[in-house]
Design an enzyme around this catalytic site. Structure first.
Site, PDB file in Angstrom:
ATOM      1  N   HIS A  19      34.991  38.766  -0.254  1.00  0.00           N
ATOM      2  CA  HIS A  19      35.391  38.715   1.151  1.00  0.00           C
ATOM      3  C   HIS A  19      34.203  38.950   2.092  1.00  0.00           C
ATOM      4  O   HIS A  19      34.202  38.449   3.210  1.00  0.00           O
ATOM      5  CB  HIS A  19      36.555  39.688   1.392  1.00  0.00           C
ATOM      6  CG  HIS A  19      37.800  39.269   0.642  1.00  0.00           C
ATOM      7  ND1 HIS A  19      38.718  40.146   0.135  1.00  0.00           N
ATOM      8  CD2 HIS A  19      38.244  38.021   0.284  1.00  0.00           C
ATOM      9  CE1 HIS A  19      39.683  39.470  -0.478  1.00  0.00           C
ATOM     10  NE2 HIS A  19      39.421  38.182  -0.413  1.00  0.00           N
ATOM     11  N   HIS A  42      43.383  28.788  -4.007  1.00  0.00           N
ATOM     12  CA  HIS A  42      44.153  29.808  -4.739  1.00  0.00           C
ATOM     13  C   HIS A  42      44.327  30.987  -3.792  1.00  0.00           C
ATOM     14  O   HIS A  42      43.543  31.931  -3.812  1.00  0.00           O
ATOM     15  CB  HIS A  42      43.410  30.245  -5.999  1.00  0.00           C
ATOM     16  CG  HIS A  42      43.221  29.156  -7.008  1.00  0.00           C
ATOM     17  ND1 HIS A  42      42.373  28.106  -6.806  1.00  0.00           N
ATOM     18  CD2 HIS A  42      43.792  28.973  -8.225  1.00  0.00           C
ATOM     19  CE1 HIS A  42      42.431  27.302  -7.864  1.00  0.00           C
ATOM     20  NE2 HIS A  42      43.282  27.801  -8.742  1.00  0.00           N
ATOM     21  N   GLU A 116      49.095  27.837  -3.059  1.00  0.00           N
ATOM     22  CA  GLU A 116      49.471  28.956  -3.936  1.00  0.00           C
ATOM     23  C   GLU A 116      50.598  28.463  -4.853  1.00  0.00           C
ATOM     24  O   GLU A 116      51.587  27.915  -4.401  1.00  0.00           O
ATOM     25  CB  GLU A 116      49.922  30.171  -3.103  1.00  0.00           C
ATOM     26  CG  GLU A 116      50.485  31.322  -3.903  1.00  0.00           C
ATOM     27  CD  GLU A 116      49.603  31.799  -5.064  1.00  0.00           C
ATOM     28  OE1 GLU A 116      48.410  32.038  -4.871  1.00  0.00           O
ATOM     29  OE2 GLU A 116      50.136  31.917  -6.196  1.00  0.00           O
ATOM     30  N   ASP A 162      39.244  30.242  -5.840  1.00  0.00           N
ATOM     31  CA  ASP A 162      39.343  31.629  -6.293  1.00  0.00           C
ATOM     32  C   ASP A 162      40.477  31.807  -7.302  1.00  0.00           C
ATOM     33  O   ASP A 162      41.449  32.532  -7.051  1.00  0.00           O
ATOM     34  CB  ASP A 162      39.564  32.521  -5.047  1.00  0.00           C
ATOM     35  CG  ASP A 162      39.712  33.980  -5.391  1.00  0.00           C
ATOM     36  OD1 ASP A 162      39.232  34.401  -6.464  1.00  0.00           O
ATOM     37  OD2 ASP A 162      40.315  34.711  -4.579  1.00  0.00           O
TER      38      ASP A 162
HETATM   39  C1  SAM Z   1      42.593  35.700  -7.485  1.00  0.00           C
HETATM   40  S1  SAM Z   1      44.128  35.299  -6.786  1.00  0.00           S
HETATM   41  C2  SAM Z   1      43.719  34.754  -5.173  1.00  0.00           C
HETATM   42  C3  SAM Z   1      43.250  35.808  -4.242  1.00  0.00           C
HETATM   43  C4  SAM Z   1      42.939  35.320  -2.844  1.00  0.00           C
HETATM   44  N1  SAM Z   1      42.136  34.127  -2.824  1.00  0.00           N
HETATM   45  C5  SAM Z   1      42.232  36.400  -2.040  1.00  0.00           C
HETATM   46  O1  SAM Z   1      40.990  36.429  -1.997  1.00  0.00           O
HETATM   47  O2  SAM Z   1      42.922  37.196  -1.433  1.00  0.00           O
HETATM   48  C6  SAM Z   1      44.516  33.761  -7.555  1.00  0.00           C
HETATM   49  C7  SAM Z   1      45.850  33.167  -7.087  1.00  0.00           C
HETATM   50  O3  SAM Z   1      45.889  31.803  -7.540  1.00  0.00           O
HETATM   51  C8  SAM Z   1      47.240  31.489  -7.892  1.00  0.00           C
HETATM   52  N2  SAM Z   1      47.117  30.285  -8.763  1.00  0.00           N
HETATM   53  C9  SAM Z   1      46.857  30.218 -10.098  1.00  0.00           C
HETATM   54  N3  SAM Z   1      46.680  28.933 -10.485  1.00  0.00           N
HETATM   55  C10 SAM Z   1      46.815  28.176  -9.352  1.00  0.00           C
HETATM   56  C11 SAM Z   1      46.652  26.781  -9.073  1.00  0.00           C
HETATM   57  N4  SAM Z   1      46.353  25.922 -10.046  1.00  0.00           N
HETATM   58  N5  SAM Z   1      46.818  26.354  -7.800  1.00  0.00           N
HETATM   59  C12 SAM Z   1      47.117  27.227  -6.793  1.00  0.00           C
HETATM   60  N6  SAM Z   1      47.266  28.570  -7.002  1.00  0.00           N
HETATM   61  C13 SAM Z   1      47.105  29.036  -8.250  1.00  0.00           C
HETATM   62  C14 SAM Z   1      47.749  32.741  -8.532  1.00  0.00           C
HETATM   63  O4  SAM Z   1      49.162  32.777  -8.471  1.00  0.00           O
HETATM   64  C15 SAM Z   1      47.071  33.832  -7.669  1.00  0.00           C
HETATM   65  O5  SAM Z   1      47.921  34.215  -6.610  1.00  0.00           O
END
Ligand code: SAM
Length: 277
Positions: A19, A42, A116, A162
């Site tokens: 961040h 993500h 998401e 991410d």
């Molecule tokens: C590490 S977290 C994201 C954190 C966020 N970017 C932050 O910095 O606050 C990863 C997220 O990606 C989602 N996810 C996993 N595979 C995905 C995909 N192929 N496309 C979109 N979201 C996905 C998961 O459900 C999870 O909520």
């Protein structure tokens, strides 16, 4: 079926470096009046209660953002002012995720696109961004959806990739989706977060970027303990088309951040140019 929930990890040292880099790039984009687009492939749920049952289970934030006193970090004033906007004065009850951090920065002329896939987290994210017409939340695979949004009309954009890497194919999908996106939109900035759980996987990912033909790639990494420990020992960002000041800023911040968040004497940092101009 996705089992990862970012609510267990919000505010950990991985979020801190991610961040800080995210805000630095957004602030650079905000320097020009021209609109830009922010794409979060993500996105997660957007806002995390640090006293929730999930966050309390591992208390990862206590070893991350919880160790940082804002008064000791004037150079991170922007990061702490975003946190302050989501918390009662002087307290740290909530941690904003990347979509809410970006939403705080976007202007009337800018747009945010948040992917998401988790069916509960996408609903929480919709709730957390409700009423903001500059934002679109999509319950879709971000690796697939990204390319359809490129290039942005203004040619200016930041793409945050991410994933949780809970599925091993994420390592390949990260590289493949960025390589495809970069072909369509070589002027955007790309920020790719990674965890170091198995160093070999990150070495392979670095090599792929180095051999990709893509120019201007930097890498920032924060390691809290030696790689032989179990779990996530380090975490970093690979940034394509970084703002020119980012490296100086990270060179200034990372040594002290590594010392402050160290869990053993092997804590360290990386600030590398993977590919030059
Ligand atoms: C590490 S977290 C994201 C954190 C966020 N970017 C932050 O910095 O606050 C990863 C997220 O990606 C989602 N996810 C996993 N595979 C995905 C995909 N192929 N496309 C979109 N979201 C996905 C998961 O459900 C999870 O909520």
């Amino acid at each position: 079926m996705l089992s990862y929930r970012h609510s267990y990890h919000a505010g950990n040292f991985g979020d801190v470096i991610k961040h800080i880099v995210l805000i630095e790039i957004l602030e650079h984009l905000l320097k020009k009046e021209a609109p830009f687009e922010f794409i979060d492939t993500h996105a997660g749920a957007g806002l995390y209660n640090l006293h929730s049952e999930q966050a309390a289970k591992l208390k990862e934030y206590a070893k991350g953002v919880g160790k940082l006193n804002p008064n000791d970090w004037p150079e991170l004033a922007s990061y702490f002012s975003v946190l302050a906007r989501h918390n009662p004065p002087g307290k740290l009850d909530y941690y904003p995720g990347s979509p809410l951090i970006a939403m705080d920065c976007l202007r009337q002329q800018d747009r945010g696109w948040f992917f998401e896939l988790h069916s509960s987290d996408v609903e929480i994210l919709k709730h957390n961004t409700a009423g903001n017409r500059r934002i679109k939340v999509m319950h879709q695979d971000g690796f697939v959806g990204l390319s359809g949004l490129l290039p942005p009309a203004s040619k200016r954009g930041l793409i945050l990739v991410d994933p949780s890497y809970e599925i091993k194919s994420d390592y390949n999908r990260v590289f493949d989706s960025i390589a495809r996106a970069y072909k369509k939109s070589p002027t955007c900035s790309y920020a790719i977060w990674y965890p170091v759980v198995d160093r070999r996987l990150i070495n392979q990912l670095e090599k792929k970027f180095i051999n990709s033909g893509i120019k201007k790639i930097e890498q920032y990494e924060l390691s809290v303990c030696g790689d032989l420990h179990k779990g996530m020992t380090a975490s970093g960002m690979i940034v394509i088309n970084p703002p020119w000041q980012l490296r100086d800023k990270m060179l200034h911040i990372l040594p002290r951040l590594a010392k402050t968040l160290a869990e053993d004497s092997a804590a360290s940092f990386k600030c590398e140019v993977l590919v030059g101009e």
